[in-house]
Design an enzyme around this catalytic site. Sequence first.
Site, PDB file in Angstrom:
ATOM      1  N   CYS A  98     -10.527   6.951   3.703  1.00  0.00           N
ATOM      2  CA  CYS A  98      -9.971   7.141   2.352  1.00  0.00           C
ATOM      3  C   CYS A  98      -8.538   7.670   2.414  1.00  0.00           C
ATOM      4  O   CYS A  98      -7.850   7.704   1.406  1.00  0.00           O
ATOM      5  CB  CYS A  98     -10.852   8.079   1.528  1.00  0.00           C
ATOM      6  SG  CYS A  98     -10.930   9.753   2.181  1.00  0.00           S
ATOM      7  N   ASP A 149      -7.569  10.732   3.015  1.00  0.00           N
ATOM      8  CA  ASP A 149      -7.401  12.106   2.551  1.00  0.00           C
ATOM      9  C   ASP A 149      -7.260  13.085   3.731  1.00  0.00           C
ATOM     10  O   ASP A 149      -7.869  12.895   4.778  1.00  0.00           O
ATOM     11  CB  ASP A 149      -8.590  12.527   1.679  1.00  0.00           C
ATOM     12  CG  ASP A 149      -8.574  11.791   0.346  1.00  0.00           C
ATOM     13  OD1 ASP A 149      -7.632  11.027   0.127  1.00  0.00           O
ATOM     14  OD2 ASP A 149      -9.486  12.000  -0.456  1.00  0.00           O
ATOM     15  N   CYS A 167      -8.507  13.474  -2.946  1.00  0.00           N
ATOM     16  CA  CYS A 167      -9.136  13.246  -4.241  1.00  0.00           C
ATOM     17  C   CYS A 167      -9.547  14.566  -4.907  1.00  0.00           C
ATOM     18  O   CYS A 167      -9.510  15.624  -4.279  1.00  0.00           O
ATOM     19  CB  CYS A 167     -10.357  12.361  -4.060  1.00  0.00           C
ATOM     20  SG  CYS A 167     -11.730  13.245  -3.308  1.00  0.00           S
ATOM     21  N   CYS A 218     -16.385  14.016   0.951  1.00  0.00           N
ATOM     22  CA  CYS A 218     -15.265  14.911   0.654  1.00  0.00           C
ATOM     23  C   CYS A 218     -15.626  16.341   1.072  1.00  0.00           C
ATOM     24  O   CYS A 218     -14.777  17.093   1.564  1.00  0.00           O
ATOM     25  CB  CYS A 218     -14.912  14.868  -0.824  1.00  0.00           C
ATOM     26  SG  CYS A 218     -14.897  13.208  -1.524  1.00  0.00           S
TER      27      CYS A 218
HETATM   28 FE1  FES Z   1     -12.000  10.924   0.668  1.00  0.00          FE
HETATM   29 FE2  FES Z   1     -12.580  12.429  -1.381  1.00  0.00          FE
HETATM   30  S1  FES Z   1     -12.272  10.278  -1.384  1.00  0.00           S
HETATM   31  S2  FES Z   1     -12.052  13.060   0.599  1.00  0.00           S
END
Ligand code: FES
Length: 145
Positions: A33, A35, A59, A103
């Site tokens: 993702c 992040d 996110c 997450c």
């Molecule tokens: Fe990857 Fe939340 S979408 S940490």
Amino acid sequence: MYTKKVMDHFTHPRNMGEIEDASGVGTVGNAKCGDIMRMYLDIDDNGVIRDCKFKTFGCGAAVATSSMATELVKGKTVQEALSVTNKAVMEALDGLPPVKVHCSLLAEEAIHAALWDYAEKHNIKIEGLSKPKNDISEEEEKPEY
Ligand code: FES
């Protein structure tokens, strides 16, 4: 979709920022993702976490889990901080949607990475702590929940 607590921690994150000369710093990401989360720990001579701050480029759920994780580890010993798992963080937030469970893994792993950094700098071993990954996306297939 999100609980009140998640929304509260997302819109009013606690302990956001960085700690200068931190005792331990850990950064982890999820290549899938994109992040990234960074945790800073200030640990006193007795191994108690005096302060914890975070910086998250990610996110809303990642921001909320980082914020809650900092609250949960503050005041704990480095050993006790290992009990702050992604499950504990999710419970404290009254849950996360299934697609957002990864997450919370980022928060657990970022704390572990900061503890690992602290242990390495002080030449100590924290029982039960294994070397954290920089990228947790490989673990995503089998999250712990
Ligand atoms: Fe990857 Fe939340 S979408 S940490």
